[in-house]
Design a protein around this motif. Structure first.
Motif, PDB file in Angstrom:
ATOM      1  N   UNK A 184      13.649  -2.419   0.599  1.00 37.33           N
ATOM      2  CA  UNK A 184      12.533  -2.044   1.468  1.00 37.33           C
ATOM      3  C   UNK A 184      12.718  -0.603   1.919  1.00 37.33           C
ATOM      4  N   UNK A 185      11.616   0.109   2.049  1.00 36.56           N
ATOM      5  CA  UNK A 185      11.652   1.516   2.437  1.00 36.56           C
ATOM      6  C   UNK A 185      10.643   1.764   3.549  1.00 36.56           C
ATOM      7  N   UNK A 186      10.995   2.692   4.451  1.00 39.95           N
ATOM      8  CA  UNK A 186      10.091   3.087   5.521  1.00 39.95           C
ATOM      9  C   UNK A 186      10.135   4.614   5.583  1.00 39.95           C
ATOM     10  N   UNK A 187       9.158   5.265   4.937  1.00 41.35           N
ATOM     11  CA  UNK A 187       9.202   6.720   4.791  1.00 41.35           C
ATOM     12  C   UNK A 187       8.556   7.462   5.947  1.00 41.35           C
ATOM     13  N   UNK A 188       7.636   6.807   6.668  1.00 42.33           N
ATOM     14  CA  UNK A 188       6.952   7.474   7.764  1.00 42.33           C
ATOM     15  C   UNK A 188       5.662   8.162   7.371  1.00 42.33           C
ATOM     16  N   UNK A 189       5.189   7.939   6.146  1.00 40.76           N
ATOM     17  CA  UNK A 189       3.919   8.511   5.696  1.00 40.76           C
ATOM     18  C   UNK A 189       3.176   7.474   4.866  1.00 40.76           C
ATOM     19  N   UNK A 190       2.097   6.938   5.417  1.00 40.00           N
ATOM     20  CA  UNK A 190       1.317   5.929   4.700  1.00 40.00           C
ATOM     21  C   UNK A 190       0.749   6.490   3.405  1.00 40.00           C
ATOM     22  N   UNK A 191       0.256   7.723   3.457  1.00 38.60           N
ATOM     23  CA  UNK A 191      -0.334   8.330   2.260  1.00 38.60           C
ATOM     24  C   UNK A 191       0.690   8.434   1.137  1.00 38.60           C
ATOM     25  N   UNK A 192       1.905   8.858   1.474  1.00 41.04           N
ATOM     26  CA  UNK A 192       2.940   8.984   0.448  1.00 41.04           C
ATOM     27  C   UNK A 192       3.447   7.624  -0.012  1.00 41.04           C
ATOM     28  N   UNK A 193       3.500   6.644   0.884  1.00 37.94           N
ATOM     29  CA  UNK A 193       3.876   5.294   0.456  1.00 37.94           C
ATOM     30  C   UNK A 193       2.905   4.785  -0.611  1.00 37.94           C
ATOM     31  N   UNK A 194       1.617   4.960  -0.368  1.00 36.13           N
ATOM     32  CA  UNK A 194       0.623   4.538  -1.351  1.00 36.13           C
ATOM     33  C   UNK A 194       0.809   5.279  -2.672  1.00 36.13           C
ATOM     34  N   UNK A 195       1.117   6.549  -2.591  1.00 33.98           N
ATOM     35  CA  UNK A 195       1.302   7.329  -3.815  1.00 33.98           C
ATOM     36  C   UNK A 195       2.551   6.905  -4.581  1.00 33.98           C
ATOM     37  N   UNK A 196       3.587   6.463  -3.863  1.00 36.34           N
ATOM     38  CA  UNK A 196       4.773   5.955  -4.559  1.00 36.34           C
ATOM     39  C   UNK A 196       4.445   4.666  -5.312  1.00 36.34           C
ATOM     40  N   UNK A 197       3.554   3.860  -4.744  1.00 42.83           N
ATOM     41  CA  UNK A 197       3.076   2.673  -5.463  1.00 42.83           C
ATOM     42  C   UNK A 197       2.320   3.098  -6.715  1.00 42.83           C
ATOM     43  N   UNK A 198       1.437   4.080  -6.569  1.00 45.34           N
ATOM     44  CA  UNK A 198       0.653   4.550  -7.716  1.00 45.34           C
ATOM     45  C   UNK A 198       1.545   5.088  -8.825  1.00 45.34           C
ATOM     46  N   UNK A 199       2.643   5.725  -8.446  1.00 43.54           N
ATOM     47  CA  UNK A 199       3.545   6.326  -9.430  1.00 43.54           C
ATOM     48  C   UNK A 199       4.539   5.331 -10.014  1.00 43.54           C
ATOM     49  N   UNK A 200       4.494   4.072  -9.548  1.00 40.40           N
ATOM     50  CA  UNK A 200       5.399   3.062 -10.073  1.00 40.40           C
ATOM     51  C   UNK A 200       6.786   3.100  -9.475  1.00 40.40           C
ATOM     52  N   UNK A 201       6.972   3.864  -8.404  1.00 35.68           N
ATOM     53  CA  UNK A 201       8.278   3.952  -7.752  1.00 35.68           C
ATOM     54  C   UNK A 201       8.496   2.793  -6.787  1.00 35.68           C
ATOM     55  N   UNK A 202       7.439   2.392  -6.096  1.00 32.97           N
ATOM     56  CA  UNK A 202       7.442   1.197  -5.260  1.00 32.97           C
ATOM     57  C   UNK A 202       6.522   0.173  -5.917  1.00 32.97           C
ATOM     58  N   UNK A 203       6.852  -1.096  -5.720  1.00 35.56           N
ATOM     59  CA  UNK A 203       5.988  -2.155  -6.256  1.00 35.56           C
ATOM     60  C   UNK A 203       4.886  -2.548  -5.275  1.00 35.56           C
ATOM     61  N   UNK A 204       5.034  -2.182  -4.032  1.00 33.14           N
ATOM     62  CA  UNK A 204       4.012  -2.544  -3.057  1.00 33.14           C
ATOM     63  C   UNK A 204       4.226  -1.840  -1.735  1.00 33.14           C
ATOM     64  N   UNK A 205       3.238  -1.981  -0.877  1.00 31.15           N
ATOM     65  CA  UNK A 205       3.272  -1.373   0.456  1.00 31.15           C
ATOM     66  C   UNK A 205       2.335  -2.155   1.353  1.00 31.15           C
ATOM     67  N   UNK A 206       2.767  -2.393   2.591  1.00 31.97           N
ATOM     68  CA  UNK A 206       1.856  -2.992   3.569  1.00 31.97           C
ATOM     69  C   UNK A 206       2.092  -2.344   4.931  1.00 31.97           C
ATOM     70  N   UNK A 207       1.043  -2.345   5.741  1.00 31.09           N
ATOM     71  CA  UNK A 207       1.164  -1.810   7.097  1.00 31.09           C
ATOM     72  C   UNK A 207      -0.047  -2.242   7.910  1.00 31.09           C
ATOM     73  N   UNK A 208       0.169  -2.403   9.208  1.00 33.03           N
ATOM     74  CA  UNK A 208      -0.903  -2.766  10.127  1.00 33.03           C
ATOM     75  C   UNK A 208      -1.391  -1.531  10.887  1.00 33.03           C
ATOM     76  N   UNK A 209      -2.649  -1.587  11.293  1.00 31.27           N
ATOM     77  CA  UNK A 209      -3.226  -0.632  12.242  1.00 31.27           C
ATOM     78  C   UNK A 209      -3.107   0.823  11.782  1.00 31.27           C
ATOM     79  N   UNK A 210      -3.452   1.073  10.524  1.00 28.17           N
ATOM     80  CA  UNK A 210      -3.547   2.451  10.067  1.00 28.17           C
ATOM     81  C   UNK A 210      -5.016   2.857   9.999  1.00 28.17           C
ATOM     82  N   UNK A 211      -5.255   4.146   9.994  1.00 33.37           N
ATOM     83  CA  UNK A 211      -6.606   4.697  10.100  1.00 33.37           C
ATOM     84  C   UNK A 211      -7.105   5.226   8.758  1.00 33.37           C
ATOM     85  N   UNK A 212      -8.419   5.423   8.632  1.00 34.32           N
ATOM     86  CA  UNK A 212      -8.965   5.889   7.347  1.00 34.32           C
ATOM     87  C   UNK A 212      -8.313   7.160   6.821  1.00 34.32           C
TER      88      UNK A 212
END
Length: 233
Positions: A184-212
């Motif tokens: 499990x990883x906690x990078x502190x950037x939702x945008x970058x977490x999503x991009x790590x999923x897109x790049x195949x580095x992470x298999x998934x990401x979840x988080x509550x109460x984030x904004x558009x």
């Protein structure tokens, strides 16, 4: 490719390079830092500078577009286009000189996200997507991971700023998930977490109460990389 989408896409790529260079240059300065909704919810003068930089350029080149940004809120437009901007996603990281921060910019047309750019200037990584055209990292096509077993997977998450006072703070969910996954990883950037999923580095990401402004660009990039988004309200 829609010509108007591409015009905005090209401008975003130009502007994130300029703003990112300034962010990196100023990173080691003694920056003015203020608190927002909580004592751990920070805004630096570079958040404000970057937001104003984008606002000014959008108003110059696309004056009829609407804008939604973390720092300035919402402003109306008449073109059907809306920009969704986080000038620094990962402000706490930036304030601590930790390189996991990014400029996140999405463009929506008639409510649908059609352009997404997440630029991490200190990492030298730019994630981009146009609807229907795939996702890219520094110009190279990316796809999500093919791993399907949780025990083999690395998953990212985050925690809300009000985690000490609101029971919906992700702690219970974190404790349950961590026992079932490879890492499990906690990078502190939702945008970058999503991009790590897109790049195949992470298999998934979840988080509550984030904004558009945290997720709009990253969600498009994940979708264009072949990923699936599930929203739980």
């Amino acid at each position: 490719m829609n010509k108007q989408w591409n015009e905005r896409f090209e401008k975003i790529q130009e502007w994130v390079q300029i703003a990112g260079e300034e962010q990196v240059k100023r990173m080691d300065d003694e920056l003015k830092i203020e608190q927002k909704s909580a004592n751990i919810d920070l805004v630096t003068e570079m958040d404000v500078w970057t937001d104003e930089f984008f606002q000014e350029n959008i108003r110059t080149f696309f004056p009829s577009d609407a804008i939604l940004s973390e720092e300035a809120g919402a402003s109306a437009g008449e073109s059907g286009y809306e920009w969704v901007i986080d000038p620094i996603d990962g402000t706490t990281n930036y304030a601590h000189r930790f390189p996991m921060f990014a400029i996140s910019v999405a463009v929506k047309y008639e409510g649908e996200t059609v352009v997404g750019v997440v630029h991490a200037p200190k990492l030298g990584e730019s994630y981009t997507a146009l609807k229907g055209k795939g996702a890219y990292l520094n110009g190279k096509k990316i796809i999500v991971s093919e791993r399907t077993q949780l025990t083999d997977s690395v998953i990212a998450t985050g925690f809300p700023y009000d985690r000490a006072t609101d029971p919906l703070n992700n702690v219970e969910q974190f404790n349950a998930v961590i026992l079932q996954i490879g890492g499990i990883r906690r990078t502190g950037s939702a945008a970058l977490d999503l991009c790590q999923v897109a790049a195949g580095r992470f298999e998934g990401y979840w988080e509550y109460k984030i904004n558009p402004w945290d997720f709009e660009a990253g969600v498009l990039i994940v979708k264009e990389a072949g990923g699936v988004i599930v929203k739980k309200h």
